[in-house]
Design a protein around this motif. Structure first.
Motif, PDB file in Angstrom:
ATOM      1  N   SER A 153       1.164  12.602   2.290  1.00 26.33           N
ATOM      2  CA  SER A 153       2.441  11.690   2.050  1.00 26.33           C
ATOM      3  C   SER A 153       3.435  12.258   2.369  1.00 26.33           C
ATOM      4  N   TYR A 158      -6.314   6.902   1.052  1.00 21.85           N
ATOM      5  CA  TYR A 158      -6.121   6.300  -0.313  1.00 21.85           C
ATOM      6  C   TYR A 158      -7.182   5.233  -0.493  1.00 21.85           C
ATOM      7  N   GLN A 177       0.836  -1.326   0.038  1.00 20.15           N
ATOM      8  CA  GLN A 177      -0.104   0.207   0.148  1.00 20.15           C
ATOM      9  C   GLN A 177       0.997   1.313  -0.087  1.00 20.15           C
ATOM     10  N   SER A 225      -7.018   3.244  -9.935  1.00 31.17           N
ATOM     11  CA  SER A 225      -6.985   3.516  -8.812  1.00 31.17           C
ATOM     12  C   SER A 225      -7.974   3.151  -8.028  1.00 31.17           C
ATOM     13  N   LEU A 275      -3.205   7.860   6.230  1.00 34.80           N
ATOM     14  CA  LEU A 275      -2.749   7.873   4.736  1.00 34.80           C
ATOM     15  C   LEU A 275      -3.439   6.687   3.879  1.00 34.80           C
ATOM     16  N   LYS A 276      -3.414   5.668   4.733  1.00 33.41           N
ATOM     17  CA  LYS A 276      -3.947   4.368   4.150  1.00 33.41           C
ATOM     18  C   LYS A 276      -5.587   4.522   3.967  1.00 33.41           C
ATOM     19  N   ALA A 283       1.207   4.208  -2.984  1.00 33.00           N
ATOM     20  CA  ALA A 283       0.971   5.552  -2.423  1.00 33.00           C
ATOM     21  C   ALA A 283       2.364   6.392  -3.171  1.00 33.00           C
ATOM     22  N   HIS A 298      -6.095  13.832  -5.262  1.00 32.45           N
ATOM     23  CA  HIS A 298      -4.888  13.141  -5.639  1.00 32.45           C
ATOM     24  C   HIS A 298      -3.665  14.087  -4.814  1.00 32.45           C
ATOM     25  N   ASN A 345       1.743   6.646  -6.817  1.00 31.37           N
ATOM     26  CA  ASN A 345       0.703   7.553  -7.023  1.00 31.37           C
ATOM     27  C   ASN A 345       1.172   9.039  -6.965  1.00 31.37           C
ATOM     28  N   ASN A 346       1.941   9.270  -6.136  1.00 32.60           N
ATOM     29  CA  ASN A 346       2.639  10.544  -5.777  1.00 32.60           C
ATOM     30  C   ASN A 346       3.520  10.969  -7.307  1.00 32.60           C
ATOM     31  N   ALA A 383      -3.545  14.098  -1.222  1.00 32.97           N
ATOM     32  CA  ALA A 383      -3.160  12.675  -0.571  1.00 32.97           C
ATOM     33  C   ALA A 383      -1.518  12.879  -0.769  1.00 32.97           C
TER      34      ALA A 383
END
Length: 736
Positions: free
Chosen positions: A583, A611, A199, A251, A607-608, A203, A576, A206-207, A579
């Motif tokens: 992060s 997402y 996970q 996603s 954070l989890k 993340a 996003h 995704n960043n 998020a």
């Protein structure tokens, strides 16, 4: 004649401006014996490279004019004040503060502002009180170097006007391929353990996607403002919209990985999901390669066969398990992946239907001076990280200037250069930059100590200088220690060309670097340190609120129809980006675990959860184009949207509510969702209900994590709610 983009590396094209610029300077120095002017000319080239911004031709001309004007003002102000400590220190402090604050307006302002501050520092490096040259000569040479770099970039833009956009889109697809690979790992039944590590890895990927998407959006924005849009720009716009849609579908969360891995571990279905996502990730990298090489992308036939095999396997599983409750979710997941296949296979067939009605791109940089001034004024308080950084920078230049003046250091402004480049807005970034700067400088000094034995002639020195600047730009973004290594060699050889003894300068340059790094470290550690201002609750609340705005945008399109428009894309992007900010905040905090204690646990838990929220909302977003609104479904939809609106409202208000009020509203929402659950049939209603129920089930743990009580929250990531939720029959899904 139509000029086609050559199939060469984007990195090679990016190194052409510094290579040609410094090459021309080296030729002039050699031909006309301008050794004394080599340093300011090369520093001007470097400054020009620091403010190089992708834009259309008219935009490049405007950026060049603004940059050169700012460079002239900055360099002349510093040059006029050098030698007068009482004037020089206030001037440098003012420049450092003002130009750092200008960076609050946006990326383009920040880039030009930092380059202008760098020019001020470069001017101090060229200062020699014993020189008989005219006082304005060094500033003029810096401007000439910057102008030469800008002239060459303009020439390359005329030859390759679309290459930067194409490279940005290629980078976006490369990041998208890495994200799909990370997502595919969740469908490996032999690797059921380590879900949390996957996970976090997802993340991080995704960043990276959000970063590349923002660069891509910026490149397209500045080419779409004119009346006439080039066909290649339209093609890149199509690729960009397709990438966004693929990311949203990839996603989305439809199933609980732990439950599905256990149920499907003896079936080939889960391996079909795994293989298809891996092939899709490879397809995205193939698309990126085709863009970089200037050729048309041809879909891999294996992708279509894998999609067909997944469809057949899903049908076989459904025939063997006709009453399996997970079958609608598996079918929806399969349909989602088939849609990604369709997007990949039809990139060049026209704009996605969802995007065809609205081709606008939102941009966050304001071009109006009034808006820019308001952005700066709003940051003039200690709550603003930009303001705190601006004050630090101003104090750093004052302290560095005092050290140089009080100790009468010859070329001691290297300390100032190091401190300005190392000092970053937060502690962890500064610490990382500090280590890389010292390592790179040490390597450069060691190699530089050998240069006199191999570069006896002027020609050899000029070649090393040219190579040093070129390699500095090649590694500037991704390998800061390498770029420091090469720019140190360039600086030493430039001083040698100018007639200075670099053997004596070597230990002083190393000492100056260490002193500058220590000053930067002290500034971020003791002057308004991060751990006094990193507000996990505020950052987390902003992330959840952005998720609520994204959900509202999805619901609006579910209710009234329509695909993507600029507002929908902006809401999705903001979700996003918030998020990614959460992060990043946690990354900064994790560097100082003793200072944050248990808040780190709350933060990673949040954070989890965040997402997972994005995953559920993305699944609804991916469903917006296929929703049926006929009379058969209207009774459910009429009750569904008010319940969903309550979920949005609670997400928006979550950070401000006392616990009793929050729990009362959550109880009402759970009751509404429980009454809303379809009793029989209706795949559409079941999917809509499941995603909303899963979203609502995360509100309590999100609230507890925001308030520092994550340890009391139900462990939804394990598919268990501890009996807390009224919607106990809702399947739990991780961010898969």
């Amino acid at each position: 004649m139509k000029f086609k983009t050559p199939p060469v590396s984007g990195k090679f094209i990016a190194t052409l401006p510094p290579l040609l610029s410094v090459g021309i300077i080296a030729l002039l120095v050699y031909r006309f014996h301008l050794e004394k002017l080599a340093i300011p000319l090369v520093l001007g080239v470097i400054a020009g490279g620091l403010v190089d911004l992708d834009n259309a031709l008219s935009g490049r001309l405007k950026n060049t004019a603004v940059s050169l004007a700012a460079f002239a003002a900055s360099s002349l102000a510093v040059q006029a004040s050098l030698g007068n400590t009482a004037l020089f220190l206030p001037v440098m402090a003012l420049l450092a503060f003002v130009f750092t604050m200008i960076g609050a307006v946006g990326l383009r302002y920040r880039t030009i502002a930092f380059g202008t501050l760098a020019v001020a520092v470069y001017t101090t490096l060229t200062y020699n009180p014993d020189s008989a040259s005219a006082w304005y000569l060094n500033p003029l040479m810096i401007l000439c170097g910057a102008g030469l770099y800008s002239l060459i970039t303009l020439g390359l833009h005329i030859l390759l006007p679309h290459r930067p956009v194409q490279e940005s889109v290629a980078n976006a697809y490369t990041a998208l391929g890495a994200y799909l690979d990370a997502k595919a790992c969740f469908f490996d039944p032999d690797e059921a353990d380590g879900i949390e590590e996957r996970q976090i890895a997802l993340a991080m990927k995704n960043n990276q996607i959000i970063h590349t998407f923002n660069l891509c959006r910026s490149a397209l924005f500045y080419r779409m403002r004119g009346q006439h849009r080039h066909p290649r720009t339209t093609r890149m716009l199509r690729y960009y919209f397709a990438a966004q849609d693929i990311h949203e579908r990839a996603s989305s969360s439809h199933i609980s990985y732990r439950q599905m891995a256990d149920k499907l571990k003896n079936s080939d279905l889960i391996f079909r999901f795994l293989r298809l996502m891996e092939l899709q990730g490879q397809a995205c990298r193939d698309i990126a390669d085709s863009l970089r090489e200037g050729r048309t992308y041809t879909p891999d036939p294996r992708l279509a066969r894998a999609g067909k095999g997944l469809k057949q396997s899903a049908a076989h599983y459904a025939a063997e398990h006709p009453t399996a409750p997970e079958m609608p979710l598996l079918q929806r997941l399969a349909d989602n992946l088939q849609n990604i296949n369709y997007q990949i296979a039809n990139l060049d067939s026209g704009l996605p239907e969802a995007a065809a009605g609205d081709l606008r791109i939102a941009h966050h940089d304001s071009a109006k001076l009034k808006d820019a001034a308001q952005s700066i004024l709003s940051q003039l308080n200690t709550r603003s990280a930009t303001f705190r950084h601006a004050v630090r920078m101003a104090l750093i230049v004052v302290v560095c200037g005092l050290i140089v003046e009080m100790l009468d250091l010859n070329f001691g402004y290297w300390i100032l250069l190091t401190a300005v480049f190392v000092c970053q807005p937060n502690h962890s970034a500064t610490q990382s930059r500090l280590k890389q700067r010292i390592t790179g400088t040490l390597g450069g000094v060691l190699v530089g100590s050998l240069l006199p034995y191999f570069t006896q002639s002027l020609e050899a020195k000029l070649m090393v200088m040219t190579a040093g600047v070129t390699l500095f730009f090649l590694f500037r973004v991704n390998k800061y220690s390498y770029s420091t290594f090469f720019i140190t060699i360039q600086a030493l050889i430039s001083f040698s060309i100018a007639g200075y003894d670099i053997t004596q300068a070597l230990p002083m340059r190393m000492a100056d670097t260490v002193i500058g790094c220590l000053l930067a470290w002290a500034a971020v550690s003791y002057l308004w340190p991060d751990w006094h201002y990193l507000q996990l609750g505020k950052t987390g609340a902003a992330a959840v609120a952005a998720d609520a705005a994204y959900l509202r945008s999805v619901l609006e399109r579910l209710e009234h129809g329509g695909g993507e428009d600029v507002d929908y894309r902006a809401a999705r992007r903001l979700s996003h980006e918030r998020a990614a900010t959460l992060s990043s905040t946690l990354s900064d905090m994790s560097g100082e675990p003793k200072k944050y204690g248990s808040r780190l646990h709350d933060g990673f838990r949040l954070l989890k959860i965040n997402y997972s929220l994005i995953g559920y909302i993305s699944a609804l977003g991916a469903y917006r184009d296929t929703l049926r609104r006929d009379p058969e479904h209207q009774p459910f939809l009429q009750r569904y949207f008010p319940a969903a609106a309550q979920v949005c409202a609670l997400m928006e208000d979550m950070s401000e509510l006392p616990e009793d009020t929050f729990r009362q509203r959550l109880t009402d929402i759970r009751a509404a969702i429980k009454d809303l659950r379809p009793q029989e049939g209706g795949e559409q209603s079941s999917i809509l209900w499941q995603q909303l129920a899963a979203t609502a089930d995360l509100l309590e743990p999100a609230y507890l994590a925001l308030n520092g009580r994550a340890e009391t929250a139900p462990d939804v990531t394990n598919g268990q709610d501890g009996g807390q939720s009224a919607v106990q029959t809702a399947p739990k899904a991780e961010a898969v």
